[in-house]
Design a protein around this motif. Structure first.
Motif, PDB file in Angstrom:
ATOM      1  N   UNK A 126      43.606  44.449  57.842  1.00 51.67           N
ATOM      2  CA  UNK A 126      44.393  45.676  57.755  1.00 51.67           C
ATOM      3  C   UNK A 126      45.305  45.661  56.538  1.00 51.67           C
ATOM      4  N   UNK A 127      45.877  44.516  56.223  1.00 57.18           N
ATOM      5  CA  UNK A 127      46.730  44.420  55.037  1.00 57.18           C
ATOM      6  C   UNK A 127      45.948  44.775  53.775  1.00 57.18           C
ATOM      7  N   UNK A 128      44.697  44.318  53.694  1.00 55.86           N
ATOM      8  CA  UNK A 128      43.861  44.649  52.534  1.00 55.86           C
ATOM      9  C   UNK A 128      43.524  46.136  52.502  1.00 55.86           C
ATOM     10  N   UNK A 129      43.242  46.708  53.660  1.00 55.98           N
ATOM     11  CA  UNK A 129      42.945  48.137  53.707  1.00 55.98           C
ATOM     12  C   UNK A 129      44.149  48.962  53.254  1.00 55.98           C
ATOM     13  N   UNK A 130      45.327  48.543  53.647  1.00 56.18           N
ATOM     14  CA  UNK A 130      46.527  49.276  53.227  1.00 56.18           C
ATOM     15  C   UNK A 130      46.733  49.181  51.714  1.00 56.18           C
ATOM     16  N   UNK A 131      46.415  48.022  51.147  1.00 53.23           N
ATOM     17  CA  UNK A 131      46.508  47.881  49.689  1.00 53.23           C
ATOM     18  C   UNK A 131      45.516  48.814  49.002  1.00 53.23           C
ATOM     19  N   UNK A 132      44.317  48.938  49.581  1.00 55.06           N
ATOM     20  CA  UNK A 132      43.321  49.857  49.010  1.00 55.06           C
ATOM     21  C   UNK A 132      43.819  51.293  49.061  1.00 55.06           C
ATOM     22  N   UNK A 133      44.432  51.684  50.179  1.00 51.72           N
ATOM     23  CA  UNK A 133      44.950  53.047  50.304  1.00 51.72           C
ATOM     24  C   UNK A 133      46.071  53.312  49.309  1.00 51.72           C
TER      25      UNK A 133
ATOM     26  N   UNK B 280      27.258  44.655  44.752  1.00 49.55           N
ATOM     27  CA  UNK B 280      28.229  43.604  45.066  1.00 49.55           C
ATOM     28  C   UNK B 280      28.556  43.605  46.557  1.00 49.55           C
ATOM     29  N   UNK B 281      28.843  44.795  47.088  1.00 47.98           N
ATOM     30  CA  UNK B 281      29.216  44.875  48.501  1.00 47.98           C
ATOM     31  C   UNK B 281      28.060  44.445  49.400  1.00 47.98           C
TER      32      UNK B 281
ATOM     33  N   UNK C 201      32.283  35.722  45.600  1.00 46.09           N
ATOM     34  CA  UNK C 201      31.840  37.059  45.178  1.00 46.09           C
ATOM     35  C   UNK C 201      32.948  38.079  45.356  1.00 46.09           C
ATOM     36  N   UNK C 202      33.743  37.945  46.406  1.00 48.14           N
ATOM     37  CA  UNK C 202      34.890  38.833  46.592  1.00 48.14           C
ATOM     38  C   UNK C 202      35.839  38.703  45.416  1.00 48.14           C
ATOM     39  N   UNK C 203      36.092  37.485  44.978  1.00 48.02           N
ATOM     40  CA  UNK C 203      36.994  37.261  43.844  1.00 48.02           C
ATOM     41  C   UNK C 203      36.444  37.889  42.566  1.00 48.02           C
ATOM     42  N   UNK C 204      35.123  37.783  42.375  1.00 48.24           N
ATOM     43  CA  UNK C 204      34.501  38.427  41.214  1.00 48.24           C
ATOM     44  C   UNK C 204      34.662  39.940  41.279  1.00 48.24           C
ATOM     45  N   UNK C 205      34.429  40.499  42.453  1.00 52.15           N
ATOM     46  CA  UNK C 205      34.517  41.941  42.607  1.00 52.15           C
ATOM     47  C   UNK C 205      35.948  42.433  42.403  1.00 52.15           C
ATOM     48  N   UNK C 206      36.922  41.667  42.859  1.00 48.51           N
ATOM     49  CA  UNK C 206      38.327  42.049  42.670  1.00 48.51           C
ATOM     50  C   UNK C 206      38.658  42.205  41.194  1.00 48.51           C
ATOM     51  N   UNK C 207      38.038  41.397  40.344  1.00 47.18           N
ATOM     52  CA  UNK C 207      38.292  41.500  38.904  1.00 47.18           C
ATOM     53  C   UNK C 207      37.634  42.737  38.300  1.00 47.18           C
ATOM     54  N   UNK C 208      36.577  43.219  38.961  1.00 42.75           N
ATOM     55  CA  UNK C 208      35.858  44.385  38.444  1.00 42.75           C
ATOM     56  C   UNK C 208      36.459  45.705  38.916  1.00 42.75           C
ATOM     57  N   UNK C 209      36.872  45.761  40.187  1.00 40.12           N
ATOM     58  CA  UNK C 209      37.346  47.018  40.773  1.00 40.12           C
ATOM     59  C   UNK C 209      38.335  46.691  41.886  1.00 40.12           C
ATOM     60  N   UNK C 210      39.568  47.149  41.734  1.00 44.12           N
ATOM     61  CA  UNK C 210      40.623  46.763  42.677  1.00 44.12           C
ATOM     62  C   UNK C 210      40.364  47.315  44.075  1.00 44.12           C
TER      63      UNK C 210
ATOM     64  N   UNK D 197      37.464  48.327  45.564  1.00 48.40           N
ATOM     65  CA  UNK D 197      36.332  47.658  46.215  1.00 48.40           C
ATOM     66  C   UNK D 197      36.659  46.198  46.514  1.00 48.40           C
ATOM     67  N   UNK D 198      37.482  45.590  45.666  1.00 45.86           N
ATOM     68  CA  UNK D 198      37.894  44.225  45.924  1.00 45.86           C
ATOM     69  C   UNK D 198      38.691  44.101  47.210  1.00 45.86           C
ATOM     70  N   UNK D 199      39.630  45.034  47.436  1.00 46.62           N
ATOM     71  CA  UNK D 199      40.402  45.011  48.683  1.00 46.62           C
ATOM     72  C   UNK D 199      39.508  45.281  49.894  1.00 46.62           C
ATOM     73  N   UNK D 200      38.579  46.212  49.746  1.00 45.28           N
ATOM     74  CA  UNK D 200      37.669  46.511  50.855  1.00 45.28           C
ATOM     75  C   UNK D 200      36.793  45.301  51.181  1.00 45.28           C
TER      76      UNK D 200
END
Length: 327
Positions: A193-200, A139-140, A163-172, A174-177
């Motif tokens: 950066x906001x997305x990276x912080x959500x991943x962390x 996906x990535x 594809x990002x939206x699909x991935x977000x549904x599969x894995x939170x 990886x979706x944020x990354x």
């Protein structure tokens, strides 16, 4: 702030884990062990001989392709990966690596064949996902391809966004990354950066997401955030050899603990075999050059930049830094 694992212990642990021997029961296992140790030419020779005897073994062809890939022999990497896919057409991982080999071959091809190879690259990533929707790496790679490739080669921002939206549904995580990667492509580092912080905040279980985020903060020259991310990665898996490099990167970025950073980089260069999913030796030499430059050691810095350029002649950071050192 010091990380939990002492420098010497971390370097020694990485060296031991990478070098420890294991008994081989077959040519395939021998080749895999040689690959893991970074002895890619030996691995290719072992697996070539095995392929001559066992031409119908898809695993041998796959690891032979992986060995050629690390040797940057992408012509043979493609050929072996194609054989692996032909022998085991339902294997998602084989399609992923065939796509990666096509992509590297495309970068070095003439303009007319490059577009054909590029379309094959995307086709293999998409096929890998069809075979296994949980193949997050595929996906990535597909998202990265669609962000960077022109429409004539099948890419496009709209495709990547879906594809990002699909991935977000599969894995939170990886979706944020992936969404952060999308925002970086759109020149919106604040949203990335906001997305990276959500991943962390989700506390990823593996080291790879932390290192991806660390690279972002390194490009932003945010040393404090970089060190925090590296510290979190150490708590997840202190054995990962890439942490030697990234810990040094955190120190150099902040212009702190430079002797510690020097020790880490020398340990990385001497104990960690190069591989495409690790910072390259050229990157380590370049970072060591920057470290010496900060210490006022111009001669030592120049030597490290030259070492980086011997390994990667087109490495712009090292080239620019070396020119800046010259009178």
């Amino acid at each position: 702030m010091r990380l939990a694992i002492p420098i010497r212990a971390l370097a020694l642990l990485s060296a031991v884990l990478l070098a420890r021997p294991a008994a081989a029961n077959s040519p395939l296992e021998t080749g895999q062990q040689q690959f893991a140790a970074g002895r890619y030419r030996e691995a290719a020779a072992t697996l070539r001989a095995a392929a001559d005897r066992q031409s119908g073994d898809a695993r041998v062809q796959f690891w032979l392709a992986r060995s050629y890939y690390e040797l940057r022999d992408f012509e043979n990497a493609v050929s072996s990966a194609e054989r692996a896919v032909a022998l085991e057409s339902g294997n998602s991982e084989y399609h992923l690596w065939l796509g990666r080999a096509y992509g590297q071959k495309a970068k070095r091809a003439g303009i007319f064949s490059a577009y054909g190879l590029a379309r094959k690259t995307r086709e293999m990533f998409a096929r890998a996902i069809q075979l296994d929707r949980r193949n997050l790496a595929a996906w990535r790679d597909l998202i990265t391809y669609d962000l960077r490739a022109p429409g004539i080669a099948g890419g496009g921002d709209d495709k990547a966004k879906n594809e990002v939206e699909e991935l977000e549904r599969l894995d939170a995580v990886e979706g944020h990354l992936a969404r952060a990667e999308y925002w970086q492509d759109q020149k919106r580092p604040d949203l990335a950066e906001a997305e990276y912080r959500k991943a962390l905040e989700l506390k990823p279980a593996g080291v790879k997401p932390y290192l991806e985020i660390a690279e972002f903060y390194a490009t932003r020259q945010n040393g404090a955030a970089l060190e925090q991310v590296v510290e979190a990665a150490v708590r997840v898996d202190a054995r990962d050899p890439r942490l030697l490099f990234f810990r040094a990167l955190a120190y150099v970025t902040q212009n702190q603990k430079l002797p510690d950073a020097e020790q880490l980089l020398k340990a990385y260069l001497s104990t960690v075999p190069p591989r495409s999913d690790r910072p390259s030796p050229a990157a380590a030499h370049e970072l060591l050059g920057k470290l010496y430059e900060k210490q006022g050691k111009r001669q030592e810095a120049a030597a490290e930049f030259k070492a980086a350029l011997r390994l990667e002649p087109k490495r712009k950071g090292a080239s620019d830094a070396l020119k800046a050192l010259q009178p």
